[in-house]
Design a protein around this motif. Sequence first.
Motif, PDB file in Angstrom:
ATOM      1  N   THR A 169       0.829  -1.207   0.000  1.00 35.03           N
ATOM      2  CA  THR A 169       0.000   0.000   0.000  1.00 35.03           C
ATOM      3  C   THR A 169       0.860   1.252   0.000  1.00 35.03           C
ATOM      4  O   THR A 169       0.555   2.234  -0.699  1.00 35.03           O
TER       5      THR A 169
ATOM      6  N   ASP B   1      -4.737   4.016  -4.278  1.00 36.68           N
ATOM      7  CA  ASP B   1      -5.040   3.301  -3.045  1.00 36.68           C
ATOM      8  C   ASP B   1      -5.587   1.934  -3.448  1.00 36.68           C
ATOM      9  O   ASP B   1      -6.706   1.839  -3.959  1.00 36.68           O
TER      10      ASP B   1
ATOM     11  N   THR C 238      -6.874  -0.395  -1.937  1.00 39.10           N
ATOM     12  CA  THR C 238      -8.080  -0.857  -1.229  1.00 39.10           C
ATOM     13  C   THR C 238      -9.321  -0.065  -1.632  1.00 39.10           C
ATOM     14  O   THR C 238     -10.403  -0.331  -1.130  1.00 39.10           O
TER      15      THR C 238
END
Length: 241
Positions: free
Chosen positions: A139, A149, A151
Amino acid sequence: MRTEQETVVAAAHGEPHGGGLGARLNWLRAGVLGADDGIVSVAGIVVGMAAATTNSAAIVAAGVAGLAAGAVSMALGEYVSVSTQRDSERAVLAVERRELAEMPEQELAELAAIYQGKGLSPATAWRVAEELTENDAFTAHAEAELGIDPTALTNPWHAALSSALSFTLGALLPLLAILSPAAIRVPATVGAVLLALGLTGALGARLGGAPVGRATIRVLLGGALAMATTYAVGHLVGITI
């Protein structure tokens, strides 16, 4: 003046709440633009039809068809666009994951160099890179190197549904306004549409940080031109038929 700790946090994570707020504003701005498209597109259709015929059923049918076609077109276009973007992001993330597995030392040095380039001292940049890598190397590298990002990748289905919904909501205004009595249906629709475009234009400009007056006038002129054009075409077609 920032302390060293505040500088480290800002360099590692960006300004507080900046990314999340920016993403929400982008979604809201996209919704406003989608509503504008719905307003102008369907307004052009129903005003043009009203110039060609006084048959209310035909006018409404054309407006509903335009609403359905526009909403589907917006949804498909957004789905394809976001899917392509998501595929590209996944591809570069896969490369980044492989590089982290194959050459972790070089990737750590690269991450430290990024934060040094942001203004941190070499020692502080190296410490930030090491701590972020220990916490979540993938990340940390994805956000610092790629600006992604991993996620929070955009869902193409969400984007498609949002576009279709915003277009539909905008299109309902001229569709309802054209149901006014025959004697006033065109001026009533034009007035309602211009008012709505003025409001959405101002909102979109404010969300985008642009001058409100200039953006609003631009949207109003575009909407007025679209309706004038379709009205003239509808009138000529009506006379010819």
